[in-house]
Design a protein around this motif. Structure first.
Motif, PDB file in Angstrom:
ATOM      1  N   ARG A  86     -13.516 -33.374  29.814  1.00 35.71           N
ATOM      2  CA  ARG A  86     -13.790 -33.706  31.210  1.00 35.71           C
ATOM      3  C   ARG A  86     -13.645 -35.197  31.476  1.00 35.71           C
ATOM      4  N   LEU A 118      -8.004 -27.137  36.762  1.00 35.15           N
ATOM      5  CA  LEU A 118      -8.553 -26.815  38.078  1.00 35.15           C
ATOM      6  C   LEU A 118      -9.761 -27.701  38.325  1.00 35.15           C
ATOM      7  N   ALA A 119     -10.366 -27.560  39.469  1.00 43.55           N
ATOM      8  CA  ALA A 119     -11.521 -28.401  39.793  1.00 43.55           C
ATOM      9  C   ALA A 119     -12.614 -28.266  38.744  1.00 43.55           C
ATOM     10  N   GLU A 120     -12.850 -27.006  38.300  1.00 42.88           N
ATOM     11  CA  GLU A 120     -13.938 -26.776  37.343  1.00 42.88           C
ATOM     12  C   GLU A 120     -13.462 -26.678  35.897  1.00 42.88           C
ATOM     13  N   VAL A 121     -12.163 -26.546  35.699  1.00 43.65           N
ATOM     14  CA  VAL A 121     -11.607 -26.400  34.355  1.00 43.65           C
ATOM     15  C   VAL A 121     -10.639 -27.553  34.101  1.00 43.65           C
ATOM     16  N   PRO A 122     -10.954 -28.451  33.163  1.00 46.70           N
ATOM     17  CA  PRO A 122     -10.080 -29.605  32.929  1.00 46.70           C
ATOM     18  C   PRO A 122      -8.754 -29.198  32.299  1.00 46.70           C
ATOM     19  N   ASP A 136     -17.946 -35.556  27.363  1.00 44.96           N
ATOM     20  CA  ASP A 136     -18.326 -34.467  28.253  1.00 44.96           C
ATOM     21  C   ASP A 136     -17.285 -33.365  28.079  1.00 44.96           C
ATOM     22  N   TYR A 168     -15.882 -29.339  28.415  1.00 49.05           N
ATOM     23  CA  TYR A 168     -15.915 -28.033  29.055  1.00 49.05           C
ATOM     24  C   TYR A 168     -15.888 -26.966  27.973  1.00 49.05           C
ATOM     25  N   GLY A 199     -16.403 -23.482  28.817  1.00 45.46           N
ATOM     26  CA  GLY A 199     -16.422 -22.200  29.490  1.00 45.46           C
ATOM     27  C   GLY A 199     -15.233 -21.315  29.145  1.00 45.46           C
ATOM     28  N   ARG A 253     -11.390 -19.803  34.759  1.00 42.62           N
ATOM     29  CA  ARG A 253     -11.626 -19.111  36.039  1.00 42.62           C
ATOM     30  C   ARG A 253     -11.308 -17.630  35.899  1.00 42.62           C
TER      31      ARG A 253
END
Length: 423
Positions: free
Chosen positions: A359, A382-386, A415, A417, A419, A422
């Protein structure tokens, strides 16, 4: 008591298996336990143990050049032969070998002259002590501990008085080591042969810490250990808490004449990088000859590893575990402030090196050791996925012969990610 910070920052220690077993080059203690040689033949090695060229200053200087920050020597293995003039029992190299002198004191002094921490190995078990084979393990985890002539009473009848004498002997010897040599670390072994309550470790730990409250203890002090000690292979998952991988340079702990299966410097660099990348230390073992000298083959490997460490020390000392698996194809470490990633590339990078899930914005990338700057870019996301951070491969002149390290400076603390992407 929290683990002393020097231990986790040290990254490399040298394990020294030295004893009478080097005379014939047989496995330390185990060779008579398993019947590979007779007990009489094993103990006859006392007559040939000279330590004629034992030079702990030379060894300590070698360990320092290897990049080690501590060393651990076998003060007394399972065979019960002490390397110092113990007042407990009668089996030591001072009284019973041509060496005829304390080998532990000069070793401790030499390490401290080099700024290295002093570690001593001591086995809870002693297969030569007359009172040792006196009780049975109530919950054995090894098939032979209640049947071996060296561990269990021959008639199966326990002798608690004999066991109490043995514990007094063991505690007394450990007390001698603590009082005389003030080790920074005590590396215990042999713990599997008795249950924790049988070993009386509360009293032993209290004795050790009364002498030096900062003493680091390995996990084989059971409930009183500070760190785990896996052996001979990097674990697939790091043990919880501090840990140390114990690894031989060849296939043997002690000196064995026929063991020429030495790991290459390249392999040792890989073991080392993988271990520190998972947050552990490497305790790399050498086995001196009976005269006290370390073989040229083993010394060359220590020197080679030390050369790599010296060129990449920023990525080694004081660092913490790096990226979890999947973020970078190779080990990595992280600076203490968590703002610089050190990516280890075992094979020469050809096109680019990818870092996933980052991130952070990358401020700068350079090749550690040469300082060469490298360009980088982020692709996708994406916005939430680097997206993936791609780092251009260094020029051939900046590639290390064993492992290239890229320093990735971040705009803040790491930092990541973690997850699933999406839906």
């Amino acid at each position: 008591m929290p683990l002393q910070s020097w231990f986790s920052d040290a990254k490399l220690g040298i394990f020294v298996h030295y004893g009478i077993y080097a005379v014939d080059g047989v496995p330390e203690s185990w060779s008579f336990y398993t019947g590979q040689v007779s007990h009489e033949q094993y103990m006859k090695q006392l007559e040939g143990f000279t330590a004629a060229r034992y030079d702990p200053r030379e060894s300590a200087a070698l360990f320092a050049r290897a990049g080690a920050r501590y060393a651990v020597m076998t003060a007394r293995h399972h065979d019960g032969v002490a390397l110092w003039d113990t007042a407990l029992g009668d089996l030591d190299v001072v009284r019973h070998t041509p060496a005829a002198r304390d080998l532990v004191g000069p070793y401790a002094d030499a390490l401290r002259e080099q700024g290295l921490k002093v570690g001593l190995y001591y086995s809870h078990s002693d297969w030569n002590h007359p009172d040792y084979a006196s009780v049975l393990h109530p919950r054995p985890t090894h098939d032979d501990v209640n049947t071996s002539r060296w561990v269990a009473p021959a008639d199966g009848v326990e002798d608690p008085a004999a066991w109490a004498r043995y514990l007094a002997y063991r505690d007394g010897q450990v007390g001698e080591l603590v009082d005389r040599y003030r080790p920074d670390l005590l590396w215990f072994d042999g713990e599997w042969e008795r249950a924790e309550e049988q070993w009386g470790l509360d009293a032993l730990a209290a004795r050790i810490l009364a002498g030096n409250p900062d003493t680091v203890l390995n996990a084989r002090m059971l409930g009183h250990g500070d760190y785990a000690t896996p052996e001979q292979g990097v674990p697939l998952q790091a043990p919880e808490g501090p840990w140390e991988l114990c690894l031989t340079v060849n296939d043997s702990w002690g000196f064995q004449h026929g063991d020429t299966n030495h790991k290459s410097v390249r392999q040792l660099v890989r073991y080392f990088a993988e271990t520190i990348g998972m947050g552990g230390n490497l305790l790399l073992d050498v086995g001196p000859r009976e005269d006290g000298t370390i073989t040229d083959e083993q010394a060359a490997r220590l020197e080679g590893l030390g050369g790599w460490i010296a060129a990449h020390r920023e990525a080694v000392y004081g660092t913490v575990a790096g990226l979890p698996a999947g973020h970078h194809y190779g080990p990595s470490t992280l600076s203490p402030d968590r703002r610089t990633l050190y990516l280890v590339c075992f094979d020469p990078p050809r096109d680019s090196v990818g870092v996933r899930g980052l991130r952070n914005r990358v401020r700068r990338v350079s090749v550690l050791g040469t300082g060469a700057p490298l360009t980088h870019r982020v692709v996708g996301g994406l916005a939430e996925v680097p997206g993936v951070t791609w780092i251009d491969a260094p020029a051939a002149r900046d590639v290390d012969a064993y492992a290239t390290v890229l320093a990735v400076e971040l705009d803040g603390e790491l930092d990541l990610y973690r997850g699933t992407g999406r839906d």
